[in-house]
Design a protein around this motif. Structure first.
Motif, PDB file in Angstrom:
ATOM      1  N   GLU A  16     -12.930   7.788   1.925  1.00  0.00           N
ATOM      2  CA  GLU A  16     -13.138   7.536   3.347  1.00  0.00           C
ATOM      3  C   GLU A  16     -12.841   8.770   4.189  1.00  0.00           C
ATOM      4  O   GLU A  16     -13.503   9.020   5.203  1.00  0.00           O
ATOM      5  CB  GLU A  16     -12.266   6.365   3.823  1.00  0.00           C
TER       6      GLU A  16
ATOM      7  N   ASP B 256       0.950   4.468   9.508  1.00  0.00           N
ATOM      8  CA  ASP B 256       0.014   5.569   9.261  1.00  0.00           C
ATOM      9  C   ASP B 256      -0.497   6.200  10.554  1.00  0.00           C
ATOM     10  O   ASP B 256      -1.116   7.266  10.531  1.00  0.00           O
ATOM     11  CB  ASP B 256      -1.157   5.105   8.383  1.00  0.00           C
TER      12      ASP B 256
ATOM     13  N   GLN C 114      -7.328   4.868  10.530  1.00  0.00           N
ATOM     14  CA  GLN C 114      -6.106   4.058  10.605  1.00  0.00           C
ATOM     15  C   GLN C 114      -6.301   2.783   9.783  1.00  0.00           C
ATOM     16  O   GLN C 114      -7.360   2.179   9.788  1.00  0.00           O
ATOM     17  CB  GLN C 114      -5.770   3.718  12.058  1.00  0.00           C
ATOM     18  N   GLY C 115      -5.281   2.403   9.075  1.00  0.00           N
ATOM     19  CA  GLY C 115      -5.381   1.256   8.178  1.00  0.00           C
ATOM     20  C   GLY C 115      -5.859   1.663   6.808  1.00  0.00           C
ATOM     21  O   GLY C 115      -5.245   1.316   5.791  1.00  0.00           O
ATOM     22  N   ILE C 116      -6.939   2.409   6.750  1.00  0.00           N
ATOM     23  CA  ILE C 116      -7.459   2.883   5.465  1.00  0.00           C
ATOM     24  C   ILE C 116      -6.433   3.803   4.802  1.00  0.00           C
ATOM     25  O   ILE C 116      -6.099   3.652   3.624  1.00  0.00           O
ATOM     26  CB  ILE C 116      -8.797   3.619   5.659  1.00  0.00           C
TER      27      ILE C 116
ATOM     28  N   TYR D  66      -3.395   2.028   3.547  1.00  0.00           N
ATOM     29  CA  TYR D  66      -3.603   1.431   2.219  1.00  0.00           C
ATOM     30  C   TYR D  66      -3.293   2.455   1.122  1.00  0.00           C
ATOM     31  O   TYR D  66      -2.539   2.169   0.178  1.00  0.00           O
ATOM     32  CB  TYR D  66      -5.044   0.935   2.115  1.00  0.00           C
ATOM     33  N   TYR D  67      -3.864   3.644   1.234  1.00  0.00           N
ATOM     34  CA  TYR D  67      -3.650   4.660   0.192  1.00  0.00           C
ATOM     35  C   TYR D  67      -2.193   5.106   0.133  1.00  0.00           C
ATOM     36  O   TYR D  67      -1.628   5.289  -0.964  1.00  0.00           O
ATOM     37  CB  TYR D  67      -4.556   5.867   0.436  1.00  0.00           C
TER      38      TYR D  67
ATOM     39  N   HIS E 269      -3.246  -3.660   0.689  1.00  0.00           N
ATOM     40  CA  HIS E 269      -4.544  -4.142   1.173  1.00  0.00           C
ATOM     41  C   HIS E 269      -4.441  -4.648   2.608  1.00  0.00           C
ATOM     42  O   HIS E 269      -5.353  -4.444   3.417  1.00  0.00           O
ATOM     43  CB  HIS E 269      -5.059  -5.256   0.261  1.00  0.00           C
TER      44      HIS E 269
ATOM     45  N   ASN F 274      -4.967  -2.237   5.650  1.00  0.00           N
ATOM     46  CA  ASN F 274      -6.348  -1.967   6.069  1.00  0.00           C
ATOM     47  C   ASN F 274      -6.992  -3.216   6.654  1.00  0.00           C
ATOM     48  O   ASN F 274      -7.692  -3.163   7.669  1.00  0.00           O
ATOM     49  CB  ASN F 274      -7.165  -1.458   4.876  1.00  0.00           C
ATOM     50  N   GLU F 275      -6.741  -4.366   6.032  1.00  0.00           N
ATOM     51  CA  GLU F 275      -7.418  -5.599   6.445  1.00  0.00           C
ATOM     52  C   GLU F 275      -6.944  -6.122   7.794  1.00  0.00           C
ATOM     53  O   GLU F 275      -7.630  -6.951   8.401  1.00  0.00           O
ATOM     54  CB  GLU F 275      -7.224  -6.672   5.368  1.00  0.00           C
TER      55      GLU F 275
ATOM     56  N   TYR G 180      -7.212  -4.825  10.524  1.00  0.00           N
ATOM     57  CA  TYR G 180      -8.181  -4.452  11.557  1.00  0.00           C
ATOM     58  C   TYR G 180      -9.485  -5.246  11.449  1.00  0.00           C
ATOM     59  O   TYR G 180     -10.360  -5.095  12.293  1.00  0.00           O
ATOM     60  CB  TYR G 180      -8.480  -2.957  11.478  1.00  0.00           C
TER      61      TYR G 180
END
Length: 691
Positions: free
Chosen positions: A275, A396, A409-411, A414-415, A428, A431-432, A434
């Motif tokens: 991403e 994050d 943001q969120g993605i 997750y990482y 998870h 990210n979810e 959002y």
């Protein structure tokens, strides 16, 4: 009356790419509206737009307005002339206003009496005379947030204007548009064909720009050409080129003669989350990315050049040289961020303001964690993981990667959570939270993601309403409408049996002080559920069905949805109209009722056969329906309630409710109240409109 094509072209310096299509569309719509207002008939408008021009071709435009009839009625004859037949001041004034001598006025009866009458034929004006001010008006009304001036001119436009073409048939319309005299000279590609191109008529426009001009003037045709070029580049490498529609539109607005080229980057960059790579390539370099047959990202990118180079490898190398440092930045940010856990970043959230009156993002995360525990417990989901996800949810935001690429943001949360060894459901959820990001977007897939997404939105809704900042008709800076619809979609589409009123009340308890505390639960509940009105309208469900259910204020969105669908089904039944009318009648009777005067139904006071029959039918239905109510089988309940149609009709035909005998009257009112309350366990069907 003859007709010709009209060509309008405004040649400019490079127009803002993200606004180009919007400007071109608005120009066409505004001009069409003005042509209609001026009674100028045409057969449609074709739109052209490139980085250096906005252009329209108006098809089959009539060369003049149609003649129009002017009719005016003046004063009554009794007021227009005195007893001796001499004209009064009223008659003379009417003649002056019509611009004719009094003797030229006629007399007629308009149905209300004889009056002075003026009728004339107004000749239509020539189209060429009318067009210049209409074009200037259309251009002035374009949605341009900030206009520019150039040179010593006082003219303003989105970008400096260099040439104007204004052709009606084979004639140039003499006019000055945006300070530039109109002519028949256009210009092709800035490098491939910088020389002017002479246009004999509008029909030559697209063809001559294409060759020799090397400009694809149609936005739609150029966009489709780019799509084909990008897809072919992917196929050439046995891969799939991923085409983001927003990026495709932006790239189309950047080039006039698209040429697709594929570059490479170092495979080591693939260690960075995909991403981040995609965001860097799309956002900064306007490049498309490639996936292999396993849907894995490849170390390639497709860029669109605005010219055909004699040495395309040099162009590719130049793009690779620009892309490489952007990807290197992303890789550096990622490696640096991983050196610090998400949990350790929580303290930094104390310096990030969520909203001035509602405090910091740290304080919000504490409230969301509290609310997540409540929602998770209510849904029998993992409370500890829900709380953990909420506490880490915004960490994050203070990472280097998200600072540089806000859309991640969120993605990245997750990482980074996975890197920190957090539980996968927690990662998870970061990210979810959002999701859904926009109308029609996917919903969170995991339980913890559902909980966090709900808690985040409800905390925001309660907070903003609590400080008196709900959305207005024109402003919704915190996207509260979208947040409310997201809450409803998650609960209904994921079949969550959640009492929203209880959740709102618990959310309110997480705030130390809310100035608009009084009535806050009701305000937030009503705002959220009101979003369903449009949602159901989009599904073809009429507003009166929504209102019937909303009237009984169910606290659970899932139950609200079940009731709406049941009432919508019931509404199609032939008995529904009569029962809805009967419920309105009962509601009116009970509205004037002293509730304390209504006892339970006394069978001994039921003297009429019709009321005995209704009472017996209701008694049997109450027993039959109870298990259906418990299972929320509302459609089945309403299907059975249609059986009340005939007993209710007979009751109102044969029984006088408001009899003089107080005991009998109260007993009949109690019977009607029992009937009404049975329907109200689902909806107030008195709101249903007659079909």
């Amino acid at each position: 009356m003859s007709e010709q094509e009209l060509l309008i072209e405004i040649g400019t310096e490079e127009l803002p790419p993200k606004a180009l299509l919007k400007l071109a569309t608005a120009f066409a719509q505004d001009l069409e509206s003005l042509l209609a207002k001026a009674s100028l008939v045409h057969a449609g408008v074709e739109v052209f737009a490139t980085p250096r021009r906005l252009a329209l071709i108006v098809k089959a435009l009539h060369d003049r307005q149609a003649d129009s009839v002017i009719e005016r009625f003046g004063p009554a004859l009794t007021a227009a002339f005195d007893a001796s037949g001499k004209a009064t001041r009223a008659a003379e004034g009417f003649a002056r206003s019509c611009g004719v001598p009094l003797a030229e006025l006629a007399q007629t009866d308009d149905g209300k009496g004889s009056k002075l009458y003026y009728k004339a034929i107004k000749a239509g004006q020539d189209t060429q005379t009318l067009l210049p001010p209409l074009i200037n008006e259309a251009l002035a009304s374009l949605p341009v947030p900030r206009r520019m001036r150039w040179g010593s001119s006082r003219v303003e436009f989105v970008r400096p204007v260099h040439w104007v073409v204004l052709l009606y048939g084979d004639e140039v319309i003499p006019a000055t548009i945006l300070g530039v005299p109109a002519g028949r000279l256009t210009h092709g590609h800035r490098f491939h064909h910088p020389e002017p191109i002479t246009l004999a008529c509008p029909a030559e426009y697209a063809r001559k720009l294409l060759e020799p001009g090397r400009v694809i003037a149609s936005f739609a045709a150029r966009q489709e050409k780019i799509r084909q070029l990008v897809e072919q580049e992917g196929r050439n490498r046995g891969a799939t080129a991923v085409i983001d529609e927003a990026l495709l539109e932006e790239v189309t607005a950047l080039v006039e003669w698209p040429v697709a080229l594929t570059g490479n980057f170092d495979r080591s960059f693939l260690a960075v989350p995909r991403e981040a790579l995609i965001s860097s390539m799309k956002g900064h370099q306007k490049c498309f990315y490639l996936l292999d047959q396993n849907r894995q990202i490849l170390p390639n990118f497709i860029t669109l050049s605005n010219l055909e180079s004699k040495d395309p490898q040099q162009v590719i190398a130049g793009n690779e040289k620009v892309v490489r440092p952007r990807l290197a930045d992303a890789a550096f940010f990622y490696e640096q961020d991983k050196k610090q856990t998400l949990a350790s970043r929580r303290e930094k959230l104390k310096t990030v303001i969520f909203q001035q009156q509602l405090g910091t993002v740290y304080e919000k995360s504490e409230r969301v964690a509290r609310l997540s525990r409540f929602i998770a417990a209510a849904l029998a989901m993992d409370v500890a993981q829900s709380e953990r996800a909420a506490l880490l949810g915004k960490c994050d935001l203070v990472s280097s990667m998200v600072y540089e690429f806000a859309e991640l943001q969120g993605i990245m949360g997750y990482y980074y959570a996975l890197n920190d060894g957090e539980a996968e459901p927690v990662a998870h959820a970061l990210n979810e939270q959002y999701l859904p990001r926009f109308a029609g977007d996917v919903l969170p897939a995991s339980d913890i993601g559902l909980v966090l997404a709900l808690a985040e939105r409800i905390d925001t809704l309660v907070g903003l309403f609590g400080i008196g900042q709900p959305p207005t008709g024109s402003r919704d800076p915190f996207a509260l409408r979208r947040a409310a619809l997201g809450v409803l979609r998650i609960i209904i589409e994921k079949s969550l049996d959640l009492d929203l009123v209880e959740v709102i009340a618990h959310a309110i308890g997480g705030f130390a002080d809310l100035p608009q505390r009084e009535g806050l639960e009701t305000a937030v509940q009503d705002f959220i559920f009101e979003r369903l009105r449009t949602w159901y309208a989009d599904q073809g469900i009429d507003a009166d069905v929504f209102l019937a259910v909303a009237a009984v204020r169910p606290a659970k969105p899932l139950e609200f949805d079940q009731r709406v669908k049941a009432v919508n089904h019931f509404r199609q039944r032939p008995e529904a109209q009569a029962l809805a009318a009967a419920n309105k009648r009962v509601a009116n009777i009970l509205a004037r009722l002293d509730q304390q005067a209504v006892p339970v139904v006394d069978k001994a006071l039921l003297t009429e056969a019709a009321e005995q029959d209704l009472a017996e039918t209701l008694a049997q239905l109450v027993i039959t329906l109870e298990p259906l109510f418990r299972r929320r089988e509302y459609t089945a309940v309403l299907d059975l309630l249609t059986g009340l149609h005939k007993p209710v009709d007979r009751f109102f035909e044969d029984v006088m409710v408001n009899t003089d005998d107080d005991a009998v009257r109260h007993n009949r009112q109690a019977l009607l109240l029992q009937l009404r309350q049975l329907f109200l366990r689902i909806a107030d069907i008195s709101h249903l409109q007659t079909l």
